[in-house]
Design an enzyme around this catalytic site. Structure first.
Site, mmCIF file in Angstrom:
data_model
loop_
_atom_site.group_PDB
_atom_site.id
_atom_site.type_symbol
_atom_site.label_atom_id
_atom_site.label_comp_id
_atom_site.label_asym_id
_atom_site.label_seq_id
_atom_site.Cartn_x
_atom_site.Cartn_y
_atom_site.Cartn_z
ATOM 1 C CG ASN A 5 -1.787 1.216 1.328
ATOM 2 O OD1 ASN A 5 -1.835 2.020 0.397
ATOM 3 N ND2 ASN A 5 -2.489 1.371 2.445
ATOM 4 C CE LYS A 7 -0.316 3.197 4.732
ATOM 5 N NZ LYS A 7 -0.140 3.275 6.179
ATOM 6 C CG HIS A 92 -6.016 1.905 5.282
ATOM 7 N ND1 HIS A 92 -5.527 2.855 6.141
ATOM 8 C CD2 HIS A 92 -5.018 1.011 5.078
ATOM 9 C CE1 HIS A 92 -4.268 2.540 6.435
ATOM 10 N NE2 HIS A 92 -3.938 1.432 5.804
ATOM 11 C CD GLU A 94 -2.961 5.482 6.708
ATOM 12 O OE1 GLU A 94 -2.943 5.553 5.462
ATOM 13 O OE2 GLU A 94 -2.059 4.918 7.367
ATOM 14 C CD GLU A 164 -3.522 -2.405 7.245
ATOM 15 O OE1 GLU A 164 -2.429 -2.667 6.731
ATOM 16 O OE2 GLU A 164 -4.098 -1.320 7.093
ATOM 17 N N GLY A 170 2.450 2.296 11.010
ATOM 18 C CA GLY A 170 3.432 3.379 10.937
ATOM 19 C C GLY A 170 4.123 3.672 12.259
ATOM 20 C CB SER A 210 5.071 -1.865 12.231
ATOM 21 O OG SER A 210 4.711 -0.513 12.500
HETATM 22 P P1 13P Z 1 2.938 0.458 7.768
HETATM 23 O O1 13P Z 1 3.471 -0.800 7.127
HETATM 24 O O2 13P Z 1 3.684 1.690 7.319
HETATM 25 O O3 13P Z 1 2.806 0.328 9.228
HETATM 26 O O4 13P Z 1 1.450 0.657 7.184
HETATM 27 C C1 13P Z 1 0.554 -0.397 7.236
HETATM 28 C C2 13P Z 1 -0.649 -0.048 6.451
HETATM 29 O O5 13P Z 1 -1.413 0.826 6.811
HETATM 30 C C3 13P Z 1 -0.893 -0.793 5.199
HETATM 31 O O6 13P Z 1 -2.167 -0.563 4.707
#
Ligand code: 13P
Length: 246
Positions: A5, A7, A92, A94, A164, A170, A210
């Protein structure tokens, strides 16, 4: 399923370079699907470059749940499919937190993706507070049931799922393989109740939060973990290659 992903990173120019380098280094591996979720402006570039590789799929990070029309700035699932998307991320954290997407909006986006023939990849996960309060199981159960509650077994069978935990995204603070396994097992049971074992057992359940080259193998070896959904560590070709080879 090893999913990247990206982003809000990697435009078309960098995406073309990334994929060229990735293709030069990565040959198909039995039983593995690699998926890229680039920003929408880079989907067509990535999709064109991986067209000849059945083991590599492209996905869209977000859609609006209407088929077409006057929705300035939005992308329908049909448009994403035409650009080359196979998967569609839905729910997601976010999107839920930064863009205030409710369970109901997530449900509408999920069904819109299905209608357009995209495979929805639903993300569920609890916040740190919810985890501390011992509510993980209740939260992820609600997030899943709200979306699949009204669907038939074959529709459910077309989806993918990602656990997740919000506190792991992150932060460098990943769930242990045991924790991930436990939640994945619960999700698998809910899928079986809703869709029967045949449909439920072909749904890949990915872990995200992560995931890094040094923890990917242990997470992928955990029971009921069928893949990973990776943010930060998927932005660099070398680190992404280590993960897909883990
Ligand atoms: P990270 O791998 O940066 O923690 O992000 C995970 C994520 O949100 C994947 O959709």
């Amino acid at each position: 399923v090893l999913a990247a992903n990206w982003k809000m990173n990697i435009g078309p120019v960098e995406a073309a370079k990334f994929i060229a380098q990735f293709l030069a280094e990565y040959s198909p591996q039995e039983g593995k699907t690699v998926a890229f979720f680039p920003p929408a402006v880079s989907i067509a570039t990535v999709a064109t470059l991986v067209k000849h590789r059945a083991d590599i799929k492209v996905g869209v990070q977000n859609i609006w749940h209407r088929d077409n029309g006057a929705f300035t700035g939005e992308i329908s699932p049909e448009l994403a499919a035409e650009a080359g998307a196979y998967y569609c991320l839905v729910g997601h954290s976010e999107r839920r937190n930064e863009f205030a997407e409710s369970d109901d909006v997530v449900r509408q986006k999920f069904t819109a993706a299905l209608r357009a023939g995209l495979a929805p990849l639903l993300c569920v996960g609890e916040s740190r507070r919810e985890r501390v309060d011992g509510r993980t199981s209740e939260v992820v159960g609600r997030q899943l049931r709200t979306v699949i509650g009204e669907l038939d077994s074959s529709q459910i069978g077309a989806m993918a799922l990602a656990y997740e935990p919000v506190w792991a995204i992150g932060t460098g603070d990943n769930a242990t393989p045991e924790d991930a396994s436990q939640v994945h097992r619960q999700l698998r049971l809910l899928l079986r109740q809703a869709a029967g074992p045949v449909n439920a057992d072909r749904i890949p359940i990915l872990y995200g939060g992560s995931v890094k080259p040094d923890n990917a193998a242990r997470l992928l070896a955990a029971p009921d973990v069928d893949g990973v959904l990776v943010g930060g560590a998927s932005l660099d070709v070398a680190s992404w290659l280590q993960i897909v080879r883990a």
